[in-house]
Design a protein around this motif. Structure first.
Motif, PDB file in Angstrom:
ATOM      1  N   ILE A   4      29.990  51.337  60.263  1.00  0.00           N
ATOM      2  CA  ILE A   4      31.098  50.560  59.491  1.00  0.00           C
ATOM      3  C   ILE A   4      30.984  50.854  58.233  1.00  0.00           C
ATOM      4  N   ASN A   5      32.113  51.265  57.665  1.00  0.00           N
ATOM      5  CA  ASN A   5      32.006  51.365  56.134  1.00  0.00           C
ATOM      6  C   ASN A   5      32.710  50.261  55.605  1.00  0.00           C
ATOM      7  N   ASN A   6      32.071  49.408  54.982  1.00  0.00           N
ATOM      8  CA  ASN A   6      32.692  48.000  54.288  1.00  0.00           C
ATOM      9  C   ASN A   6      32.770  48.337  52.988  1.00  0.00           C
ATOM     10  N   VAL A   7      34.172  48.143  52.577  1.00  0.00           N
ATOM     11  CA  VAL A   7      34.574  48.499  51.155  1.00  0.00           C
ATOM     12  C   VAL A   7      35.280  47.152  50.489  1.00  0.00           C
ATOM     13  N   GLU A   8      34.726  47.072  49.257  1.00  0.00           N
ATOM     14  CA  GLU A   8      35.096  45.721  48.334  1.00  0.00           C
ATOM     15  C   GLU A   8      35.396  46.371  46.875  1.00  0.00           C
ATOM     16  N   ASP A   9      36.504  45.790  46.285  1.00  0.00           N
ATOM     17  CA  ASP A   9      36.698  46.404  45.014  1.00  0.00           C
ATOM     18  C   ASP A   9      37.135  45.320  43.927  1.00  0.00           C
ATOM     19  N   PHE A  10      37.238  45.641  42.631  1.00  0.00           N
ATOM     20  CA  PHE A  10      37.623  44.781  41.629  1.00  0.00           C
ATOM     21  C   PHE A  10      38.481  45.654  40.644  1.00  0.00           C
ATOM     22  N   ILE A  11      39.564  45.135  40.265  1.00  0.00           N
ATOM     23  CA  ILE A  11      40.583  45.754  39.499  1.00  0.00           C
ATOM     24  C   ILE A  11      40.683  45.019  38.007  1.00  0.00           C
ATOM     25  N   HIS A  12      40.356  45.660  36.900  1.00  0.00           N
ATOM     26  CA  HIS A  12      40.346  45.020  35.484  1.00  0.00           C
ATOM     27  C   HIS A  12      41.455  45.703  34.820  1.00  0.00           C
ATOM     28  N   GLU A  13      42.620  45.170  34.723  1.00  0.00           N
ATOM     29  CA  GLU A  13      43.694  45.633  34.095  1.00  0.00           C
ATOM     30  C   GLU A  13      44.462  44.798  33.124  1.00  0.00           C
ATOM     31  N   PRO A  14      44.281  44.906  31.803  1.00  0.00           N
ATOM     32  CA  PRO A  14      44.674  43.814  30.898  1.00  0.00           C
ATOM     33  C   PRO A  14      46.165  43.791  30.432  1.00  0.00           C
ATOM     34  N   SER A  15      47.007  44.822  30.927  1.00  0.00           N
ATOM     35  CA  SER A  15      48.370  44.761  30.579  1.00  0.00           C
ATOM     36  C   SER A  15      49.062  44.272  31.621  1.00  0.00           C
ATOM     37  N   ASP A  16      50.223  44.266  31.601  1.00  0.00           N
ATOM     38  CA  ASP A  16      51.197  43.435  32.613  1.00  0.00           C
ATOM     39  C   ASP A  16      51.598  44.277  33.797  1.00  0.00           C
ATOM     40  N   LEU A  17      50.861  45.373  33.949  1.00  0.00           N
ATOM     41  CA  LEU A  17      51.119  46.348  35.051  1.00  0.00           C
ATOM     42  C   LEU A  17      50.419  45.725  36.211  1.00  0.00           C
ATOM     43  N   PRO A  18      51.203  45.560  37.325  1.00  0.00           N
ATOM     44  CA  PRO A  18      50.550  45.067  38.601  1.00  0.00           C
ATOM     45  C   PRO A  18      49.321  45.742  39.138  1.00  0.00           C
ATOM     46  N   ASP A  19      48.131  44.931  39.196  1.00  0.00           N
ATOM     47  CA  ASP A  19      46.918  45.298  39.451  1.00  0.00           C
ATOM     48  C   ASP A  19      46.818  46.334  40.799  1.00  0.00           C
ATOM     49  N   GLU A  20      47.517  46.179  41.689  1.00  0.00           N
ATOM     50  CA  GLU A  20      47.714  46.752  43.119  1.00  0.00           C
ATOM     51  C   GLU A  20      47.798  48.388  42.883  1.00  0.00           C
ATOM     52  N   LEU A  21      48.615  48.778  41.808  1.00  0.00           N
ATOM     53  CA  LEU A  21      49.252  49.992  41.491  1.00  0.00           C
ATOM     54  C   LEU A  21      47.917  50.874  40.992  1.00  0.00           C
ATOM     55  N   ILE A  22      46.998  50.427  40.555  1.00  0.00           N
ATOM     56  CA  ILE A  22      45.828  51.228  40.238  1.00  0.00           C
ATOM     57  C   ILE A  22      44.873  51.663  41.291  1.00  0.00           C
ATOM     58  N   ARG A  23      44.937  50.980  42.373  1.00  0.00           N
ATOM     59  CA  ARG A  23      44.191  51.168  43.543  1.00  0.00           C
ATOM     60  C   ARG A  23      44.660  52.714  43.954  1.00  0.00           C
ATOM     61  N   ASP A  24      45.902  52.888  44.287  1.00  0.00           N
ATOM     62  CA  ASP A  24      46.414  54.225  44.962  1.00  0.00           C
ATOM     63  C   ASP A  24      46.686  55.353  43.989  1.00  0.00           C
ATOM     64  N   VAL A  25      45.987  55.429  42.812  1.00  0.00           N
ATOM     65  CA  VAL A  25      45.881  56.750  42.110  1.00  0.00           C
ATOM     66  C   VAL A  25      44.781  56.918  41.536  1.00  0.00           C
ATOM     67  N   SER A  26      44.679  58.348  41.055  1.00  0.00           N
ATOM     68  CA  SER A  26      43.368  59.034  40.684  1.00  0.00           C
ATOM     69  C   SER A  26      43.155  58.411  39.289  1.00  0.00           C
ATOM     70  N   GLY A  27      41.727  58.645  38.645  1.00  0.00           N
ATOM     71  CA  GLY A  27      41.708  58.598  37.423  1.00  0.00           C
ATOM     72  C   GLY A  27      40.144  59.347  37.047  1.00  0.00           C
ATOM     73  N   LYS A  28      39.534  58.701  36.152  1.00  0.00           N
ATOM     74  CA  LYS A  28      38.398  59.524  35.781  1.00  0.00           C
ATOM     75  C   LYS A  28      37.160  58.705  36.204  1.00  0.00           C
ATOM     76  N   SER A  29      36.235  59.405  36.729  1.00  0.00           N
ATOM     77  CA  SER A  29      34.887  58.777  37.121  1.00  0.00           C
ATOM     78  C   SER A  29      34.111  58.275  35.915  1.00  0.00           C
ATOM     79  N   VAL A  30      33.813  56.979  35.815  1.00  0.00           N
ATOM     80  CA  VAL A  30      33.049  56.529  34.680  1.00  0.00           C
ATOM     81  C   VAL A  30      31.531  56.168  35.066  1.00  0.00           C
ATOM     82  N   PHE A  31      31.368  56.055  36.261  1.00  0.00           N
ATOM     83  CA  PHE A  31      29.977  55.816  36.858  1.00  0.00           C
ATOM     84  C   PHE A  31      30.010  55.827  38.206  1.00  0.00           C
TER      85      PHE A  31
END
Length: 457
Positions: free
Chosen positions: A341-368
């Motif tokens: 079983i792959n157990n997944v848990e996440d946290f989103i930090h987004e300071p603007s008024d953009l809904p946080d759940e939108l960040i989960r479904d798009v790609s970005g740059k791997s920081v770490f």
């Protein structure tokens, strides 16, 4: 020239042929034995006809194989008496695929389980706890390095809002082309995710039709402990199951469903062997209209009898037992179920008024990114909220699954580019967001949501 007559009744029409003899396959390690023809039991006729159970063909096989003997209770076949048997023949249009009524399995608690498997039941039981593990030493903590965050330019923002308007039904693209960008505020949403890949093991009793051959039972050795059995996942961080037969746990028992007969009552005709003709509904005649005259004719389908032979059992009233497949015996064994079983848990930090759940479904740059048997929480990133929530999630995953073994952990911190844009269009202001490497747009108040700017549909 007259043909010799057989002492066995002929098979009924539509049934499988009776196998009078059999041929033994030579197996490595077993001596030469001549095949002995055997007469089938009286009830191995019609649809219930099947191959005789294989006979032992070696010393090792002699010890594990118990010769099959029909008991007196099952010698004449199962009883077809009872309240569930209809008084009349069922209709011919009954469900031909109706499954037979299987009897409940035997009491699993009566089985002699090997040491360590006493809790195995008819279904996969509670997970068996793995061996204790030692947490990683502080001296093994690796260095943590982070990369920068990307931004968008004005042309990329303009292209994104035009593409957004073009994809929406009835949106006018003129507003996207002519709006004036007054301010562009670039920022980066941070998406932290921890994956904990765990392994859980449980056991249960299972059975298969016994077709003869050597038996890997308790006489062959001691069954290994649950967590001593080698097993590896097909792919890391992918949820899937694997089933393994535990060695030295097999034993042979008479089939509980047919009580050793090899056949059960036909579920379509309920053991009667015949059904009511669907063409004449059992009357044997049909009314024929021709040239203003009405005639009563013999039914062409049943030839006036009103009955037809059951197509499911060939008129035998019984079918091959679906549990033992006609072999009359079952091989019971303990099965190990390994769940990855792959157990997944996440946290989103987004300071603007953009809904946080939108960040989960798009790609970005791997920081770490880090993959270890046990990862260390992020502690040196410039955003305190990331450090705090990484520590919280990692610590919770340490003891979240006490009955599972933690195989591997992977943590990823992604930076998703976000640009908040304030614009003016026809003396009215508004704002929208462009986010992700895909340059998705969130603009709930687009100024031209109807074609040509009209406001009446």
């Amino acid at each position: 020239m007259s043909q010799p007559q057989s002492s066995y009744p002929p098979a009924q029409q539509g049934a499988a042929p009776v196998q009078i003899g059999f041929v033994l396959d030579q197996q490595p390690g077993y001596g030469q034995m001549a095949a002995q023809p055997s007469a089938p039991p009286p009830y191995y006729q019609g649809q219930a006809a099947m191959a005789m159970p294989p006979q032992p063909n070696g010393a090792a096989d002699q010890q594990a194989f118990t010769p099959w003997q029909p008991n007196q209770a099952s010698d004449a076949g199962p009883s077809y008496q009872g309240d569930d048997i209809p008084d009349t023949d069922p209709e011919d249009n009954d469900d031909d695929e109706a499954p037979p009524s299987n009897l409940p399995p035997p009491d699993i608690n009566s089985f002699e389980a090997p040491p360590g498997y006493e809790q195995s039941g008819a279904a996969a039981g509670a997970p068996l706890p793995p061996p204790a593990y030692q947490p990683p030493d502080e001296a093994s903590r690796p260095m943590q390095t982070f990369t920068g965050v990307g931004t968008m330019n004005e042309q990329q923002v303009r292209d994104a809002i035009c593409a957004f308007a073009d994809k929406q039904c009835c949106y006018g693209t003129g507003a996207a082309e002519r709006m004036v960008f007054e301010k562009m505020d670039p920022s980066g949403g941070l998406h932290y995710q921890l994956e904990s890949f765990t392994e859980t093991r449980s056991t249960s009793w299972e059975h298969l039709p016994y077709r003869g051959g050597p038996i890997d039972g308790p006489d062959c050795g001691l069954a290994p402990a649950v967590w001593d059995i080698a097993c590896s996942p097909f792919k890391l961080f992918d949820t899937h199951d694997k089933l393994i037969e535990i060695p030295h746990t097999s034993n042979i028992k008479v089939c509980h469903n047919c009580t050793g007969c090899g056949f059960v009552r036909c579920p379509r005709c309920h053991g009667r062997g015949r059904v009511r003709c669907s063409s004449c509904h059992g009357s044997g005649h049909r009314t024929h209209h021709s040239q203003g005259k009405t005639e009563r004719r013999t039914c062409f389908s049943c030839h006036g009898s009103g009955k037809k032979r059951c197509g499911r059992c060939g008129g035998d009233g019984r079918i091959t037992c679906p549990i033992c497949e006609g072999f009359a015996k079952l091989r019971w064994y303990i099965q190990l179920k390994v769940q990855y079983i792959n157990n997944v848990e996440d946290f989103i930090h987004e300071p603007s008024d953009l809904p946080d759940e939108l960040i989960r479904d798009v790609s970005g740059k791997s920081v770490f990114e880090q993959t270890l048997p046990y990862v260390w929480p992020i502690s040196q990133y410039e955003v305190p909220e990331i450090n705090e929530n990484s520590f919280r999630i990692v610590e919770r995953h340490r003891n979240a699954w006490p009955e599972s073994k933690l195989l591997q952990q992977r943590q990823i911190l992604r930076s998703v580019p976000i640009t908040e844009v304030k614009y003016m269009y026809k003396q009215e202001g508004g704002r929208f967001w462009v986010y992700g490497n895909e340059h998705e747009v969130h603009c709930p108040e687009y100024p031209q949501q109807c074609c040509w700017g009209c406001t009446i549909l």
